[in-house]
Design an enzyme around this catalytic site. Sequence first.
Site, PDB file in Angstrom:
ATOM      1  CB  THR A 145      -0.884   0.022   1.255  1.00  0.00           C
ATOM      2  OG1 THR A 145      -1.686  -1.166   1.280  1.00  0.00           O
ATOM      3  CG2 THR A 145      -1.767   1.250   1.284  1.00  0.00           C
ATOM      4  CD  GLU A 146      -0.880   5.277  -1.711  1.00  0.00           C
ATOM      5  OE1 GLU A 146       0.036   5.669  -2.458  1.00  0.00           O
ATOM      6  OE2 GLU A 146      -2.077   5.305  -2.027  1.00  0.00           O
ATOM      7  CG  LEU A 147       5.229   2.460  -3.688  1.00  0.00           C
ATOM      8  CD1 LEU A 147       6.231   3.232  -4.535  1.00  0.00           C
ATOM      9  CD2 LEU A 147       5.029   1.070  -4.256  1.00  0.00           C
ATOM     10  CG  ASP A 298       3.638   6.488  -2.924  1.00  0.00           C
ATOM     11  OD1 ASP A 298       2.971   6.300  -1.892  1.00  0.00           O
ATOM     12  OD2 ASP A 298       3.150   6.435  -4.071  1.00  0.00           O
TER      13      ASP A 298
END
Length: 484
Positions: A145-147, A298
Amino acid sequence: MKSVCFYFKIHQPFRLKRYRFFDIGNDHYYYDDFANDEIITRLAESSYIPMAETLLQMINDSNRSFKCSLSISGTAIEQFQLYVPEFIDLLKKLADTGCVEFLSGTYSHSLASLEDPEEFMREVKEHDNLIQRLFGVKPSVFANTELIYDDDIACLIGAMGFKTTLTEGAKHILGWKSPDYIYSAATAPDVKLLLTNDKLAEDISRNFNNTAWDEYPLTADKYVDWIASLPNEEQVVNLYLSMDTFGSFLPRETGIFDFMKALPRFGKEKGVMFTTPSDVVAKLKPVGEISVPFPISDIDEARDVSAWKGNELQNEALGKLYAVAERVNLCQDRRLKQDWEYLQSSDHFYYMSTKNMADGASHAAFSPYDSPFAAFTNYMNVLADFLVRVEEQYPESIDNEELNSLLLTIRNQSQEINQLNKEVATLRNNILNSDDSNNAPKEELLEIAEKDDVEAPAEETKKRGRKPAKEEKAAPAKRGRKKK
């Protein structure tokens, strides 16, 4: 040749309706179907469908030399199935080309990797099963999730069998190092790290339509020239972009789709190839290790996890939600499990962010609520009703020690049953591949094997002093998803 990996992220949460305190105990349906339908349909028409068609054209026009990857959440897939099924058909066409790699991830785009390792691994497994069932491919590269990533998460990724993960090329982690190399995880050396090149990605997402930018306008040949001019020893450029950038944040009128279509042609001229992460890691080796002691992502300038865990509101909501993880996974209520998935989406906690200045402004722009406190109040009302339903399944009078003992028993017996069934399958194959055994017809031996396939677990567990598996009533049934 320079290698470029495009990663296109697709995620949509199930948005919550306005849920008041007096609804608790009276209304167990939490979602704003009108908003979910309207948003996913609008984005599909303006962004997802034209971008998928653009990728198909790029693949075909380049004789399948153009390749890329997709990261799509389970909750987004569910909404496409409900409201825009034609987009699922487009995704299947992309999968059939063999030029698009589907990445692994969390089913609901959740924060489970920060809160509950077991729930995290369960979500990843469920996500990958959905991808394989729909598109016929098993993901082998992971993107959280979102890196979100750190050294502890690297160990979990390795434990799940992944050899490659994508994460943020954060400056405070890399220092003087370039993100355009393959690295290995410090705590899981077998896991290769692909790091995003934020500058080149933001040249598309933020600057493509920015007339004040000193490099405006951005053309395909200029962009490919920048990539080709990078130092020869740099291995791979990873470009991570949300798919709704194309057609939504950057409307068709800006020429963004024409820009994308031109990239493969100029790439071929300049010695730049567009490939998948699996192809890259198969050819290149890590140049060193990267240690990430604290979680990165990120999101926002700080590239940390404060977007979801930066204040007391968010931490209280997360704490109450994940406190019942084990109880939810024990129950057999399909609707409860479905709500459990949807309530984990990271978006709900993102809306509660109170971060200031530029970051805070961007958070507010994506929130359907008037304020972070309104987001928190609405979510906690929903969560209160959800917790009442969980309490009805497994009361709080069952302490954690007793619950953990029950979980351990169920897992051990499940593993034992699987092992015994494997032994039966081996026996069946041996019978088929052998000549007559004790002068008994193969058909009779196969009947015996079929019988053993059902009875062996019970008999074996009795010999070992355990309760027979077929009598085990606490074991959860195979999960299913109830569609609205």
